[in-house]
Scaffold this active site. Structure first.
Site, PDB file in Angstrom:
ATOM      1  N   CYS A  44      12.366  49.355 -54.336  1.00 35.67           N
ATOM      2  CA  CYS A  44      11.563  48.132 -54.245  1.00 35.67           C
ATOM      3  C   CYS A  44      11.173  47.672 -55.641  1.00 35.67           C
ATOM      4  CB  CYS A  44      10.311  48.374 -53.404  1.00 35.67           C
ATOM      5  SG  CYS A  44       9.174  46.959 -53.388  1.00 35.67           S
ATOM      6  N   CYS A  47       7.358  47.861 -56.590  1.00 40.25           N
ATOM      7  CA  CYS A  47       6.636  49.135 -56.655  1.00 40.25           C
ATOM      8  C   CYS A  47       6.456  49.614 -58.096  1.00 40.25           C
ATOM      9  CB  CYS A  47       7.372  50.201 -55.850  1.00 40.25           C
ATOM     10  SG  CYS A  47       7.144  50.054 -54.064  1.00 40.25           S
ATOM     11  N   HIS A 125       3.122  50.058 -51.622  1.00 42.54           N
ATOM     12  CA  HIS A 125       4.212  49.458 -50.850  1.00 42.54           C
ATOM     13  C   HIS A 125       3.919  49.410 -49.354  1.00 42.54           C
ATOM     14  CE1 HIS A 125       8.509  48.527 -50.061  1.00 42.54           C
ATOM     15  NE2 HIS A 125       8.361  49.296 -48.999  1.00 42.54           N
ATOM     16  N   HIS A 176       6.842  44.472 -49.180  1.00 45.29           N
ATOM     17  CA  HIS A 176       5.759  44.762 -50.125  1.00 45.29           C
ATOM     18  C   HIS A 176       4.841  43.539 -50.211  1.00 45.29           C
ATOM     19  CE1 HIS A 176       4.605  47.360 -53.747  1.00 45.29           C
ATOM     20  NE2 HIS A 176       3.693  46.390 -53.679  1.00 45.29           N
ATOM     21  N   HIS A 178       2.885  40.428 -51.154  1.00 43.57           N
ATOM     22  CA  HIS A 178       2.988  39.545 -52.298  1.00 43.57           C
ATOM     23  C   HIS A 178       2.746  38.107 -51.869  1.00 43.57           C
ATOM     24  CE1 HIS A 178       6.958  39.339 -50.440  1.00 43.57           C
ATOM     25  NE2 HIS A 178       7.125  38.172 -51.036  1.00 43.57           N
TER      26      HIS A 178
END
EC number: 2.7.7.12
Length: 353
Positions: A44, A47, A125, A176, A178
Site C-alpha cells: 500500500c 502505509c 491501514h 486506506h 484518505h
C-alpha cells in the site's frame, strides 16, 4: 492528461482523456491513487514505510510532545512517523502541466488545469474514517484547512473541491483512509447552482437560506446530531437514502476561516456521525463532499457545509436520464435511525454510559 469538455447546451462539464487511453479504473473515475488491485499492507503506497511509492510529501503533519509540526519531504530525506500526509496524486484528474489547447462551441473544451492532492488521513491501514479518533479527525481538518488556504493563493485556482470515496461501491480503489483535494479554474456546476439559489433567496427574503434551514431542522424530526457549533440532519428532499448534511450553526462561508475551537467540535461531529452511520448501515460505502464558497472574486457565496451520501442503491433511468430521484427511505425515518446510532457513538466518545 485530460481536457475539460462542456456539454453542447447545458452547464455540465466532463473530464475526458485527451489521448487514446480508454482506461476506466476507479482511480481515474474518482481520482484515487491507483493501487493495481494490491490490498496487502506491504504494497500500500499510503502505509508508513512505503512513502517512496508516492510523490514527495507536500505536507507531513507530525505530532511531537503534543505539538503539531508541519514538515515536508526533501531530496535527501522522507518524513516518517507522520500523522497525516499530503502529496500530489500520481493519477490526477487535473494537472498543472495540462496543454494549453482550447476548442470553440458547440464542441467546447479547455485544459483540465489544476492541482490534485491526496490526503492520507491516518498511518493505520486497517482503520476506517468512521473509526478514526476525534484527535486524528482534528489533525485531518487542520491539514485540509492548510491546503485550502495555500491552494487559493495559486494562479488559475478558482475553486477547491474536497471529497471522499470510501469503499469500492463509492468509487474507492484503495481501502486506506484518505481524501482527495482537486482544484478547478472555474466553479463546478453544482456549486454554481447552489450559489445562484442562495443568492436569489437572499435577495427575495433578506436572509441566508442555510441559516433558515438550520433554524427549521434544529430539534426537528430530521435532526441527526447537534454539537456546540454544528448541526447534522437529513435534508427534506434527499437524493440518497440516509443522506445527511453537516452545517456550522453560525453563518460562515469560508472553511479556511473557522477557529481551532470549531475544528475540534467538527472533529467530534465527524467521528460521531460517520461512526454512527457505519454501525447503523453496516459499514456501507459512502461519499463525502465539502461544499465551500469560492474564495476569489466571487460575490455569490454559500454557507459552507459537508454532505454525506451512503451508497446503498443503484440509480435507474429515471435518475440518470431525467434528474428525478427515487428515495425509498423517508428522511424522517433515516434521521431516527442515524440519530439513535450517532447519539450512542457520541456518548461513548465523551464518556457517558
Amino acid at each position: 492528461m485530460r481536457e475539460l469538455r462542456k456539454d453542447y447546451v447545458l452547464d455540465r462539464f466532463v473530464l475526458v482523456p485527451n489521448n487514446t487511453s480508454s482506461s476506466t479504473s476507479a482511480a481515474e473515475r474518482g481520482g484515487d491513487e491507483k493501487r493495481d488491485g494490491v490490498d496487502d499492507d506491504d504494497k500500500c503506497p499510503y502505509c508508513p514505510g512505503n512513502e517512496s511509492m508516492t510523490s514527495p510529501a507536500l505536507l507531513a503533519l507530525v505530532v511531537k510532545d503534543g505539538m503539531l509540526q508541519r514538515l515536508s519531504d526533501s531530496e535527501d530525506s522522507i518524513i516518517d512517523d507522520w500523522s497525516v500526509r499530503v502529496f500530489e496524486s500520481k493519477n490526477p484528474v487535473v494537472t498543472t502541466t495540462a496543454a494549453a489547447s482550447y476548442s470553440d462551441k458547440p464542441l467546447y473544451s479547455e485544459p483540465a488545469y489544476g492541482y490534485h492532492q491526496v490526503v492520507v488521513a491516518t498511518p493505520d491501514h486497517k482503520q476506517s474514517l468512521p473509526q478514526m479518533s476525534v484527535e486524528q479527525w482534528g489533525n485531518v481538518l487542520v491539514v485540509i484547512q492548510d491546503r485550502v488556504r495555500w491552494l487559493y493563493t495559486q494562479k488559475s485556482v478558482t475553486y477547491v473541491s474536497i471529497y471522499v470515496n470510501s469503499g469500492a461501491g463509492a468509487g474507492a480503489q484503495s481501502p486506506h483512509p484518505h481524501l482527495n483535494i482537486v482544484t478547478f479554474s472555474s466553479i463546478p456546476p453544482a456549486i454554481e447552482l447552489e450559489a445562484e439559489g442562495s443568492h436569489r433567496f437572499m435577495n427575495e427574503n433578506g436572509s441566508c437560506p442555510a441559516c433558515n434551514m438550520i433554524s427549521v431542522e434544529s430539534s426537528g424530526p430530521r435532526q441527526v446530531l447537534a454539537t456546540d457549533s454544528f448541526l447534522a440532519f437529513c435534508p427534506w428532499a434527499p437524493t440518497y437514502p440516509y443522506e445527511f448534511w453537516i452545517y456550522p450553526k453560525r453563518h460562515i462561508t469560508s472553511f479556511s476561516k473557522i477557529t481551532q475551537k470549531e475544528i475540534n467540535d467538527l472533529a467530534l461531529m465527524m467521528r460521531a456521525t460517520l461512526g454512527g452511520m457505519s454501525k447503523a448501515l453496516k459499514d456501507a460505502p459512502f461519499n463525502m463532499v465539502f461544499h465551500l464558497s469560492p474564495e476569489k472574486k466571487n460575490s455569490r457565496q454559500i454557507h459552507w457545509h459537508i454532505e454525506v451520501y451512503p451508497q446503498l442503491t443503484t440509480w435507474s433511468g429515471l435518475e440518470r436520464g431525467f434528474g428525478v430521484y427515487v428515495n425509498n427511505v423517508k428522511p424522517e425515518k433515516a434521521a431516527e435511525i442515524l440519530g439513535s446510532a450517532c447519539r450512542k457513538e457520541l456518548a461513548g466518545l465523551v464518556g457517558i454510559t
